[in-house]
Design a protein around this motif. Structure first.
Motif, short mmCIF file in Angstrom:
data_model
loop_
_atom_site.label_atom_id
_atom_site.label_comp_id
_atom_site.label_asym_id
_atom_site.label_seq_id
_atom_site.Cartn_x
_atom_site.Cartn_y
_atom_site.Cartn_z
N UNK A 79 0.88 -1.18 0.00
CA UNK A 79 0.00 0.00 0.00
C UNK A 79 0.90 1.22 0.00
N UNK A 80 0.81 2.04 -1.01
CA UNK A 80 1.65 3.24 -1.02
C UNK A 80 1.12 4.23 0.02
N UNK A 81 2.08 4.81 0.77
CA UNK A 81 1.72 5.58 1.96
C UNK A 81 1.14 6.96 1.70
N UNK A 82 1.05 7.40 0.43
CA UNK A 82 0.44 8.71 0.21
C UNK A 82 -0.88 8.63 -0.55
N UNK A 83 -1.40 7.41 -0.69
CA UNK A 83 -2.71 7.25 -1.35
C UNK A 83 -3.73 6.88 -0.28
N UNK A 84 -4.83 7.64 -0.24
CA UNK A 84 -5.88 7.39 0.74
C UNK A 84 -7.09 6.80 0.02
N UNK A 85 -7.63 5.71 0.58
CA UNK A 85 -8.82 5.06 0.01
C UNK A 85 -9.87 5.04 1.12
N UNK A 86 -10.63 6.14 1.26
CA UNK A 86 -11.47 6.29 2.45
C UNK A 86 -12.52 5.21 2.60
#
Ligand code: G1P
Length: 299
Positions: free
Chosen positions: A124-131
């Motif tokens: 999981x890339x740490x700057x992508x948010x999947x709310x």
């Protein structure tokens, strides 16, 4: 299952705010970006997570640790924040390793080789948010059907192709029911291509479920785009040995918080979806927009 979250990046697109604090700790509403990523992993049943960090990232460790004094203070005051502070440290079992040199995303993932051992793993890339936490279950569904590596992709405009890893792929209709999304078998990958050589406009968007062989390939992946060891190049090498699938997700399901404008967009969009803020923010935005149009009208 296990996950690796690369989070060693210097956050240069956010300087000076990231000079002395990790970009992963910037807030989106009332939570740091990294908390969304860990919550997403936990929601998918991932209970062991390795964070690949670097110098200046201690605040991430502190955030997910117990804070006994703070908890006592909140308990004494009967504060409603106690529960939210307490649950942060219980989300998953976290492990940390440092990437000692910034040699690229592929190198960062390979820092987790001993952690994942011979098991499949998420990245999981740490700057992508999947709310809505709705992407990892799609990857899992395709993995259960195929036993092969799966990545999430989304359609991007031509002018943005060179920001991403881009795939070439054939649709696989039989997998769509499981993933509840369009699925593809990947036959090409290029990291950050110019539009004239991009094989499609399907961009890798920061969520991967990978077989152990990928880790072996990373061990011998040479530097590629930008002089860095690229995860995309190891995925390309994987195609010679195993199938690789992609699930197309809606652009609205994820937010790239890696630059100021997209971070701002994530904050505003999520605030508009949140009943605590939506009403007042809508009014505020209407006032600001009308003030803006008045000033552009020269008033
Ligand atoms: C990385 C990957 C790229 C992917 C992107 C998604 O690039 O290398 O393939 O499309 O994340 O955000 P970065 O953003 O680290 O340059």
């Amino acid at each position: 299952m296990k996950a690796i979250i690369p989070s060693a990046g210097l956050g240069t697109r956010f300087l000076p705010v990231t000079k002395a604090q990790p970009k992963e700790m910037l807030p989106v509403l009332d939570k740091p970006i990294m908390q969304y990523v860990i919550e997403e992993a936990a929601a998918a049943g991932i209970d062991q997570i390795l964070l690949v960090t670097g110098r200046g990232k201690r605040a991430i460790e502190d955030h997910f640790d117990r804070s006994v004094e703070l908890e006592q203070n909140l308990r004494d005051k009967g504060s409603a924040y106690l529960e939210s502070v307490r649950q942060v440290s219980d989300l998953a079992q976290l492990y940390y390793v440092r990437q000692k040199s910034p040699l690229g995303l592929g190198h960062a993932v390979h820092c987790g080789a001993a952690f994942t051992d011979s098991e499949p793993f998420f990245v999981l890339l740490g700057d992508i948010v999947v709310p809505r936490c709705d992407i990892l279950p799609k990857l899992q569904a395709v993995y259960e059907q195929t036993g092969a590596s799966v990545i999430a992709v989304e359609r991007v405009d031509d002018e943005h192709l060179s920001r991403y890893g881009i795939i070439g792929a054939q649709p696989v209709a039989e997998l769509e029911a499981a993933a509840q999304a369009p699925c593809y078998r990947v036959n090409a990958l290029v990291e950050k291509p110019s539009p004239d050589v991009a094989p499609s406009n399907l961009a890798i968007m920061g969520r991967y479920l990978l077989t152990p062989h990928l880790m072996e390939l990373l061990d011998c992946t040479k530097p590629g785009a930008g002089g860095e060891i690229q995860l995309t190049d190891a995925l390309l090498a994987l195609l010679d040995a195993e199938p690789l699938y992609a699930v197309e997700v809606e652009p609205e399901s994820s937010f790239d918080t890696g630059n100021v404008l997209s971070w701002l967009e994530a904050n505003i969009t999520l605030a508009l979806r949140d009943e605590r803020y939506a009403g007042e923010l809508r009014e505020l935005l209407a006032v600001l927009m009308s003030a803006g149009s008045e000033s552009t009208n020269g008033k």
